[in-house]
Design a protein around this motif. Structure first.
Motif, PDB file in Angstrom:
ATOM      1  N   TYR A   8       0.868  -1.166   0.000  1.00 56.96           N
ATOM      2  CA  TYR A   8       0.000   0.000   0.000  1.00 56.96           C
ATOM      3  C   TYR A   8       0.912   1.224   0.000  1.00 56.96           C
ATOM      4  CZ  TYR A   8      -3.538  -3.411   1.057  1.00 56.96           C
ATOM      5  OH  TYR A   8      -4.354  -4.504   0.983  1.00 56.96           O
TER       6      TYR A   8
ATOM      7  N   PHE B  73       1.770   5.473  -0.586  1.00 53.26           N
ATOM      8  CA  PHE B  73       1.259   6.805  -0.284  1.00 53.26           C
ATOM      9  C   PHE B  73       2.297   7.861  -0.679  1.00 53.26           C
ATOM     10  CE2 PHE B  73      -2.091   5.300   2.642  1.00 53.26           C
ATOM     11  CZ  PHE B  73      -1.619   4.048   2.945  1.00 53.26           C
TER      12      PHE B  73
ATOM     13  N   TYR C  91       2.989  11.894   0.564  1.00 52.26           N
ATOM     14  CA  TYR C  91       2.642  12.993   1.456  1.00 52.26           C
ATOM     15  C   TYR C  91       3.473  14.215   1.095  1.00 52.26           C
ATOM     16  CZ  TYR C  91       0.182   9.830   4.612  1.00 52.26           C
ATOM     17  OH  TYR C  91      -0.708   8.930   5.155  1.00 52.26           O
TER      18      TYR C  91
ATOM     19  N   LEU D 295      -1.737  14.229   3.056  1.00 50.37           N
ATOM     20  CA  LEU D 295      -1.817  13.129   2.102  1.00 50.37           C
ATOM     21  C   LEU D 295      -2.155  13.661   0.726  1.00 50.37           C
ATOM     22  CD1 LEU D 295      -1.898  10.026   1.579  1.00 50.37           C
ATOM     23  CD2 LEU D 295      -4.348  10.150   2.091  1.00 50.37           C
TER      24      LEU D 295
ATOM     25  N   LYS E  31      -2.993   7.952  -2.633  1.00 51.30           N
ATOM     26  CA  LYS E  31      -2.651   6.635  -2.121  1.00 51.30           C
ATOM     27  C   LYS E  31      -3.059   5.574  -3.135  1.00 51.30           C
ATOM     28  CE  LYS E  31      -6.985   6.670   0.478  1.00 51.30           C
ATOM     29  NZ  LYS E  31      -7.596   6.796   1.824  1.00 51.30           N
TER      30      LYS E  31
ATOM     31  N   PHE F  65      -4.020   1.460  -3.271  1.00 52.17           N
ATOM     32  CA  PHE F  65      -4.288   0.204  -2.562  1.00 52.17           C
ATOM     33  C   PHE F  65      -4.405  -0.950  -3.549  1.00 52.17           C
ATOM     34  CE2 PHE F  65      -4.190   2.422   1.071  1.00 52.17           C
ATOM     35  CZ  PHE F  65      -5.346   2.802   1.734  1.00 52.17           C
TER      36      PHE F  65
ATOM     37  N   PHE G 281       7.197  13.127   0.701  1.00 50.17           N
ATOM     38  CA  PHE G 281       7.540  11.832   1.285  1.00 50.17           C
ATOM     39  C   PHE G 281       6.705  10.730   0.642  1.00 50.17           C
ATOM     40  CE2 PHE G 281      10.238  13.062   4.809  1.00 50.17           C
ATOM     41  CZ  PHE G 281       9.883  14.373   5.056  1.00 50.17           C
TER      42      PHE G 281
ATOM     43  N   ALA H 150       3.079   0.805   3.293  1.00 52.28           N
ATOM     44  CA  ALA H 150       2.581   0.021   4.411  1.00 52.28           C
ATOM     45  C   ALA H 150       2.435  -1.417   3.962  1.00 52.28           C
ATOM     46  CB  ALA H 150       1.246   0.569   4.897  1.00 52.28           C
TER      47      ALA H 150
ATOM     48  N   PHE I 267       8.411   5.357   5.878  1.00 52.15           N
ATOM     49  CA  PHE I 267       8.546   6.541   5.042  1.00 52.15           C
ATOM     50  C   PHE I 267       9.910   6.582   4.381  1.00 52.15           C
ATOM     51  CE2 PHE I 267       4.931   9.394   5.769  1.00 52.15           C
ATOM     52  CZ  PHE I 267       4.288   8.743   6.796  1.00 52.15           C
TER      53      PHE I 267
END
Lengths: 119, 113
Positions: B32, B34, B36, B46, B49, B51, B90, B94, B103
């Motif tokens: 997962y 992301f 930021y 955020l 993202k 998934f 960043f 996950a 991160f």
């Protein structure tokens, strides 16, 4: 509240003193994380709370660091006998945790952080 | 355990130019992912993202990112940069239990007028 609230926003303390940093997560968010960001560095994981489970303390750099989360809401990060290398921005984040069906994590919402300076 | 690298520490682009920020991850299963953004004096926000599903993800502020499994990458793009995009970006990954968020070190973006 509308967002993750952290206090104080800035803290200057003398070496050897104890400090407490507070995080008020978004209402209903079961997961709460503490990170710190030192100057020029990426984020360093400190501790993770998820609901009523035992916290994941694997990121705490020494036994001078501790955190608690009362009533599944507000969290306090305590640093005892502060050292100059503790100077950093301490960020708190909360999320809804994981979706049980797919274990897909939700994105974080971060607070603005507490800038800690140890002199 | 998963890991994230962002090869570029600092990037400078002119306003109006296109932007691509690189992110490579290491994880044995489907991650997962992301992105930021942290503006000076601000907390993290955020952007987008990933998934599952469509590998091209649209985010806020005109950003998009593409998940490329074969390259283990999740690069962030924007076709035309604005001066207000100057910030630290960043990338994060996950695991598929949402138990470990990692991160990258961040990429600082400067925008020339």
């Amino acid at each position: 509240g509308a967002g993750v609230s952290q206090s104080p926003s800035n803290k200057v303390t003398e070496k050897g003193k104890d400090v407490e940093l507070r995080c008020d997560p978004i209402s209903g968010h079961t997961a709460l994380y503490w990170y710190r960001q030192s100057l020029g560095q990426g984020l360093e994981f400190l501790i993770y709370f998820q609901g009523n489970s035992a916290p994941d303390k694997s990121g705490l750099p020494s036994d001078r660091f501790s955190a608690e989360r009362t009533g599944g809401s507000v969290s306090t990060l305590t640093i005892q006998r502060t050292q100059q290398e503790d100077s950093a921005v301490y960020l708190c984040a909360s999320s809804l945790g994981v979706r049980r069906a797919t274990y897909a994590p939700r994105g974080y919402t971060f607070g603005s952080g507490t800038r800690l300076t140890v002199v | 355990a998963q890991s994230v690298t962002q090869p570029d520490i600092h990037i400078t682009v002119s306003e109006g130019a296109s932007l691509e920020l690189r992110c490579n991850y290491s994880y044995g299963a489907t991650p997962y992912l992301f992105w930021y953004v942290q503006s000076p004096g601000q907390g993290l926000q955020l952007l987008l993202k990933y998934f599952s599903g469509d590998t091209l993800v649209q985010g806020i502020k005109g950003f998009e990112a593409e998940f490329k499994r074969s390259q283990s990458s999740f690069n962030l793009r924007k076709p035309s940069v604005h001066w207000s995009d100057a910030a630290e970006y960043f990338c994060a990954v996950a695991d598929n239990y949402g138990q470990n968020f990692v991160f990258g070190p961040g990429t600082r973006l400067s925008v020339l007028p």
